[in-house]
Scaffold this active site. Sequence first.
Site, PDB file in Angstrom:
ATOM      1  N   SER A 212     -10.129   5.423  -4.924  1.00 17.46           N
ATOM      2  CA  SER A 212     -11.102   6.491  -5.103  1.00 17.46           C
ATOM      3  C   SER A 212     -10.633   7.582  -6.065  1.00 17.46           C
ATOM      4  O   SER A 212     -11.416   8.069  -6.886  1.00 17.46           O
ATOM      5  CB  SER A 212     -11.438   7.095  -3.745  1.00 17.46           C
ATOM      6  OG  SER A 212     -10.259   7.562  -3.103  1.00 17.46           O
TER       7      SER A 212
ATOM      8  N   ARG B 213     -11.065   9.267   1.757  1.00 12.03           N
ATOM      9  CA  ARG B 213     -10.985   9.854   3.107  1.00 12.03           C
ATOM     10  C   ARG B 213     -12.162  10.797   3.335  1.00 12.03           C
ATOM     11  O   ARG B 213     -12.669  10.917   4.446  1.00 12.03           O
ATOM     12  CB  ARG B 213      -9.637  10.563   3.281  1.00 12.03           C
ATOM     13  CG  ARG B 213      -8.484   9.571   3.343  1.00 12.03           C
ATOM     14  CD  ARG B 213      -7.130  10.224   3.484  1.00 12.03           C
ATOM     15  NE  ARG B 213      -6.063   9.224   3.317  1.00 12.03           N
ATOM     16  CZ  ARG B 213      -4.783   9.510   3.144  1.00 12.03           C
ATOM     17  NH1 ARG B 213      -4.387  10.772   3.115  1.00 12.03           N
ATOM     18  NH2 ARG B 213      -3.893   8.559   3.000  1.00 12.03           N
TER      19      ARG B 213
ATOM     20  N   TYR C 239     -14.896   0.827  -7.535  1.00 12.05           N
ATOM     21  CA  TYR C 239     -16.173   1.510  -7.323  1.00 12.05           C
ATOM     22  C   TYR C 239     -17.047   1.455  -8.581  1.00 12.05           C
ATOM     23  O   TYR C 239     -18.187   1.881  -8.557  1.00 12.05           O
ATOM     24  CB  TYR C 239     -15.932   2.970  -6.891  1.00 12.05           C
ATOM     25  CG  TYR C 239     -15.083   3.048  -5.634  1.00 12.05           C
ATOM     26  CD1 TYR C 239     -15.653   2.885  -4.372  1.00 12.05           C
ATOM     27  CD2 TYR C 239     -13.701   3.218  -5.711  1.00 12.05           C
ATOM     28  CE1 TYR C 239     -14.880   2.911  -3.235  1.00 12.05           C
ATOM     29  CE2 TYR C 239     -12.908   3.241  -4.574  1.00 12.05           C
ATOM     30  CZ  TYR C 239     -13.506   3.084  -3.337  1.00 12.05           C
ATOM     31  OH  TYR C 239     -12.730   3.098  -2.204  1.00 12.05           O
TER      32      TYR C 239
ATOM     33  N   LYS D 154      -2.174  -1.507  -4.039  1.00  9.35           N
ATOM     34  CA  LYS D 154      -3.036  -0.329  -3.943  1.00  9.35           C
ATOM     35  C   LYS D 154      -2.202   0.937  -3.948  1.00  9.35           C
ATOM     36  O   LYS D 154      -1.228   0.994  -3.198  1.00  9.35           O
ATOM     37  CB  LYS D 154      -3.806  -0.444  -2.636  1.00  9.35           C
ATOM     38  CG  LYS D 154      -4.634   0.726  -2.248  1.00  9.35           C
ATOM     39  CD  LYS D 154      -5.253   0.449  -0.918  1.00  9.35           C
ATOM     40  CE  LYS D 154      -6.065   1.621  -0.476  1.00  9.35           C
ATOM     41  NZ  LYS D 154      -6.580   1.458   0.853  1.00  9.35           N
TER      42      LYS D 154
ATOM     43  N   LYS E 255       0.954   9.741   5.896  1.00  8.17           N
ATOM     44  CA  LYS E 255       1.093   8.352   6.336  1.00  8.17           C
ATOM     45  C   LYS E 255       2.418   7.736   5.881  1.00  8.17           C
ATOM     46  O   LYS E 255       2.532   6.519   5.775  1.00  8.17           O
ATOM     47  CB  LYS E 255      -0.104   7.544   5.833  1.00  8.17           C
ATOM     48  CG  LYS E 255      -1.453   8.075   6.349  1.00  8.17           C
ATOM     49  CD  LYS E 255      -2.619   7.123   6.075  1.00  8.17           C
ATOM     50  CE  LYS E 255      -3.909   7.645   6.712  1.00  8.17           C
ATOM     51  NZ  LYS E 255      -5.045   6.715   6.548  1.00  8.17           N
TER      52      LYS E 255
ATOM     53  N   LYS F 292       0.863  -1.175   0.000  1.00  4.43           N
ATOM     54  CA  LYS F 292       0.000   0.000   0.000  1.00  4.43           C
ATOM     55  C   LYS F 292       0.896   1.220   0.000  1.00  4.43           C
ATOM     56  O   LYS F 292       1.687   1.422   0.929  1.00  4.43           O
ATOM     57  CB  LYS F 292      -0.884  -0.021   1.239  1.00  4.43           C
ATOM     58  CG  LYS F 292      -1.798   1.176   1.326  1.00  4.43           C
ATOM     59  CD  LYS F 292      -2.848   0.968   2.378  1.00  4.43           C
ATOM     60  CE  LYS F 292      -3.741   2.168   2.481  1.00  4.43           C
ATOM     61  NZ  LYS F 292      -4.773   1.970   3.484  1.00  4.43           N
TER      62      LYS F 292
ATOM     63  N   GLU G 256       7.857  -6.651   1.290  1.00  2.00           N
ATOM     64  CA  GLU G 256       6.597  -6.641   2.045  1.00  2.00           C
ATOM     65  C   GLU G 256       5.778  -7.904   1.744  1.00  2.00           C
ATOM     66  O   GLU G 256       5.234  -8.539   2.639  1.00  2.00           O
ATOM     67  CB  GLU G 256       5.757  -5.405   1.688  1.00  2.00           C
ATOM     68  CG  GLU G 256       6.228  -4.092   2.294  1.00  2.00           C
ATOM     69  CD  GLU G 256       5.919  -3.999   3.793  1.00  2.00           C
ATOM     70  OE1 GLU G 256       5.312  -4.920   4.360  1.00  2.00           O
ATOM     71  OE2 GLU G 256       6.293  -2.972   4.391  1.00  2.00           O
TER      72      GLU G 256
HETATM   73  C1  PBG Z   1      -7.544   3.121   5.217  1.00  2.00           C
HETATM   74  C2  PBG Z   1      -7.899   2.940   3.808  1.00  2.00           C
HETATM   75  C3  PBG Z   1      -7.696   3.894   2.802  1.00  2.00           C
HETATM   76  C4  PBG Z   1      -8.242   3.349   1.642  1.00  2.00           C
HETATM   77  C5  PBG Z   1      -8.770   2.085   1.959  1.00  2.00           C
HETATM   78  N1  PBG Z   1      -8.526   1.837   3.314  1.00  2.00           N
HETATM   79  C6  PBG Z   1      -7.144   5.260   2.835  1.00  2.00           C
HETATM   80  C7  PBG Z   1      -5.879   5.559   3.503  1.00  2.00           C
HETATM   81  O1  PBG Z   1      -5.005   4.686   3.677  1.00  2.00           O
HETATM   82  O2  PBG Z   1      -5.717   6.704   3.879  1.00  2.00           O
HETATM   83  C8  PBG Z   1      -8.273   4.073   0.337  1.00  2.00           C
HETATM   84  C9  PBG Z   1      -9.207   3.557  -0.662  1.00  2.00           C
HETATM   85  C10 PBG Z   1      -9.503   4.492  -1.761  1.00  2.00           C
HETATM   86  O3  PBG Z   1      -8.908   5.567  -1.914  1.00  2.00           O
HETATM   87  O4  PBG Z   1     -10.395   4.138  -2.542  1.00  2.00           O
HETATM   88  N2  PBG Z   1      -6.751   2.192   5.831  1.00  2.00           N
END
Ligand code: PBG
Length: 330
Positions: A282, A212, A320, A256, A225, A202, A241
């Site tokens: 997203s 968010r 989505y 992701k 993060k 990630k 990882e």
């Molecule tokens: C949180 C999480 C996030 C997403 C899925 N789970 C956002 C983040 O890590 O800040 C993002 C998914 C998306 O943007 O569609 N653990």
Amino acid sequence: MIITGKYPQLRLRRNRYHQWSRKLITENNLSVNDLIMPIFIIDGKKKKIPVKTMPGVFRYSLDKLNSVVQSAIHLGIPMVALFPYTKGSLKNPLGTESLNPNNLVCRACKQIKKKFKNKIGIMCDVALDPYTSHGHDGVFLKGDVDNDETVKILSEQALIQASAGCDVLAPSDMMDGRIGVIRKTLDKNGFKHVQIISYAVKFASNYYGPFRDAVGSKNLLKGDKQTYQMDFKNSDEALREVTLDIKEGADMIIVKPGLPYLDIIQKIKNKYKIPVIAYQVSGEYSMICNSIEKKILNQEAIIETLISFKRAGANAIITYFADKIAKNLK
Ligand code: PBG
């Protein structure tokens, strides 16, 4: 090398000339079996609230959830992924609402299981960000997201979600060691069939903004993060990882975001032959929607993008667009 013969005897266009022939030589396909559908849920009654930054995406209250899941089943979608919008009054620095066995996401799992049994899989994130007042995925101690304290809470969160009927736990927090601890906790408590799909890779991405917004953590997030999510300049680190998470017991791996990381999907698939899931996040969704709305792209662009994940080696895609394109695919 695979090429034999040469032009003009050899013409690759010959195979592309008719539609029937193009069908025969198709190397990758997309079907509803490949789709995982995210659903945002919210407390309250009779709510279907649009997520402003994500056209066509809503937050549903639980009384509306069954019909959404029913339509996913009807479309043949194998799994939904639930994401709770948590109201501010339930958030605190330790994210304790994550451990409430009756929190929104647990109630949603119980409700879906009761109504639909095993007709569809349920996936839930394991991470604290929907519940923390600072928007981080773990507990914040002495100016840092504390790894080991967070892992303790995550394994409890995982257990609570499994007890509520969640089929697939998806740790999305990027803490070290959490897969192994969660696996042990599940096994010890009789949940040996509950899967762990690890967000092993990630990235600290700029494409998560609309999500968010959807879960209500956008304006809360202090800093970024980058001390736990990966630097997008790296790919060897992604393989490290994945190696660790497979050893710790991950059943599948999520990469992701999706589109900017096709190279990572391909590397993992080639090296490990493990099921890989792409998460079209997203920000990717919003970009494509906006371009379609402005008629810069047509609908087919969605399929083209999703097929790119399959070509790279992904087994399935969290998107989505799932419910929006499933009909066309059928
Ligand atoms: C949180 C999480 C996030 C997403 C899925 N789970 C956002 C983040 O890590 O800040 C993002 C998914 C998306 O943007 O569609 N653990």
